[in-house]
Scaffold this motif. Structure first.
Motif, mmCIF file in Angstrom:
data_model
loop_
_atom_site.group_PDB
_atom_site.id
_atom_site.type_symbol
_atom_site.label_atom_id
_atom_site.label_comp_id
_atom_site.label_asym_id
_atom_site.label_seq_id
_atom_site.Cartn_x
_atom_site.Cartn_y
_atom_site.Cartn_z
ATOM 1 N N GLU A 63 0.842 -1.196 0.000
ATOM 2 C CA GLU A 63 0.000 0.000 0.000
ATOM 3 C C GLU A 63 0.875 1.243 0.000
ATOM 4 O O GLU A 63 1.620 1.494 0.932
ATOM 5 N N LYS A 68 -2.711 0.377 -4.187
ATOM 6 C CA LYS A 68 -2.857 -0.686 -3.182
ATOM 7 C C LYS A 68 -2.952 -1.995 -3.957
ATOM 8 O O LYS A 68 -3.755 -2.115 -4.885
ATOM 9 N N LYS A 113 -5.700 -8.286 -6.141
ATOM 10 C CA LYS A 113 -6.582 -7.151 -6.380
ATOM 11 C C LYS A 113 -5.784 -5.868 -6.195
ATOM 12 O O LYS A 113 -4.948 -5.778 -5.289
ATOM 13 N N THR A 115 -5.914 -1.343 -6.473
ATOM 14 C CA THR A 115 -6.696 -0.112 -6.528
ATOM 15 C C THR A 115 -5.785 1.015 -6.989
ATOM 16 O O THR A 115 -4.682 1.186 -6.455
ATOM 17 N N CYS A 146 -6.171 -6.236 -16.185
ATOM 18 C CA CYS A 146 -7.117 -5.971 -15.106
ATOM 19 C C CYS A 146 -8.498 -6.425 -15.570
ATOM 20 O O CYS A 146 -8.952 -6.031 -16.655
ATOM 21 N N GLN A 162 -10.362 3.500 -8.740
ATOM 22 C CA GLN A 162 -11.023 2.270 -9.194
ATOM 23 C C GLN A 162 -10.223 1.035 -8.782
ATOM 24 O O GLN A 162 -8.993 1.040 -8.784
ATOM 25 N N SER A 163 -10.943 -0.038 -8.436
ATOM 26 C CA SER A 163 -10.316 -1.309 -8.050
ATOM 27 C C SER A 163 -10.612 -2.382 -9.092
ATOM 28 O O SER A 163 -11.606 -2.304 -9.822
ATOM 29 N N SER A 164 -9.741 -3.389 -9.149
ATOM 30 C CA SER A 164 -9.930 -4.467 -10.113
ATOM 31 C C SER A 164 -9.099 -5.678 -9.701
ATOM 32 O O SER A 164 -8.095 -5.548 -8.991
#
Length: 214
Positions: A63, A68, A113, A115, A146, A162-164
């Motif tokens: 992080e 992250k 994952k 971000t 992603c 945005q996260s993926s």
């Protein structure tokens, strides 16, 4: 004649003093040059030490202020396929996407994952997570994908915040992949995920190494 006999020794003495002074000055300068060189060498050594990759392991999360990223698992696959059936008023539509490799190859992949915590969107085509997978001393450059697995949708851009799910993978010969017992994943980022040409991973602002064994 007497005057010339007196002047000549004086001139010789003055010249001798001048030569001694020049030699002394040159002698004093040499140690300074050597010391300067030593300081330069020390600075280079310190910079090299600072560039050493930070060791991480599966199950951990990196992080930073701009990203992250969880390090969930490493696996070997011939391909990844994603599908999603969307119900509509006139029936249903199936969406699909995949990550494939060339014939005779397999995918060695670090999954997790991530971000995008930076202030701008980033493109997967720029491989904003750059890396290599090392197997038996052989290096294989990674690619980044992603994917929204639940919708079988690949993201070509991650906008700010945005996260993926991500797939950081390398194409490896089948024989090497099938016999894989351990590998090392070296990867990292440029500050703020900026788009920048990198010829070597040591040029990254943040560098990590993950060792995996079955």
């Amino acid at each position: 004649m007497k005057k010339s006999k007196i002047i000549i020794p004086i001139i010789i003495a003055v010249l001798a003093i001048g030569i001694i002074a020049i030699v002394a000055i040159m002698g004093n300068n040499k140690p300074q040059q050597l010391q300067t060189g030593a300081k330069g060498d020390n600075t280079k050594t310190q910079e090299q030490e600072e560039k050493k990759a930070k060791e991480v392991s599966l199950g951990k999360t990196i992080e930073l202020s701009f990203i992250k990223m969880s390090l969930d698992k490493i696996e070997v696959k011939p391909e990844y396929k994603f599908s999603y059936k969307e119900k509509t008023s006139w029936g249903s539509t199936t969406h699909s996407s995949s990550i494939t490799c060339k014939s005779g190859m397999k995918l060695v992949c670090l999954k997790g994952k991530l971000t995008n915590l930076s202030k701008e969107g980033v493109y997967t085509s720029n491989d904003f997570v750059k890396g290599e997978i090392v197997i038996n001393g052989n290096k294989y450059k990674t690619r980044l994908e992603c994917v929204n697995e639940s919708k079988a949708e690949k993201y070509y851009e991650l906008v700010a915040q945005q996260s993926s799910n991500y797939y950081l993978y390398a194409e490896v010969p089948e024989k090497v992949a099938n016999e894989l017992k351990s590998c090392t994943v070296n990867f990292g980022f440029v500050e703020n995920l900026e788009s920048k040409y990198i010829s070597d991973l040591s040029e990254l602002d943040y560098l990590y190494t993950l060792t995996y064994s079955k």
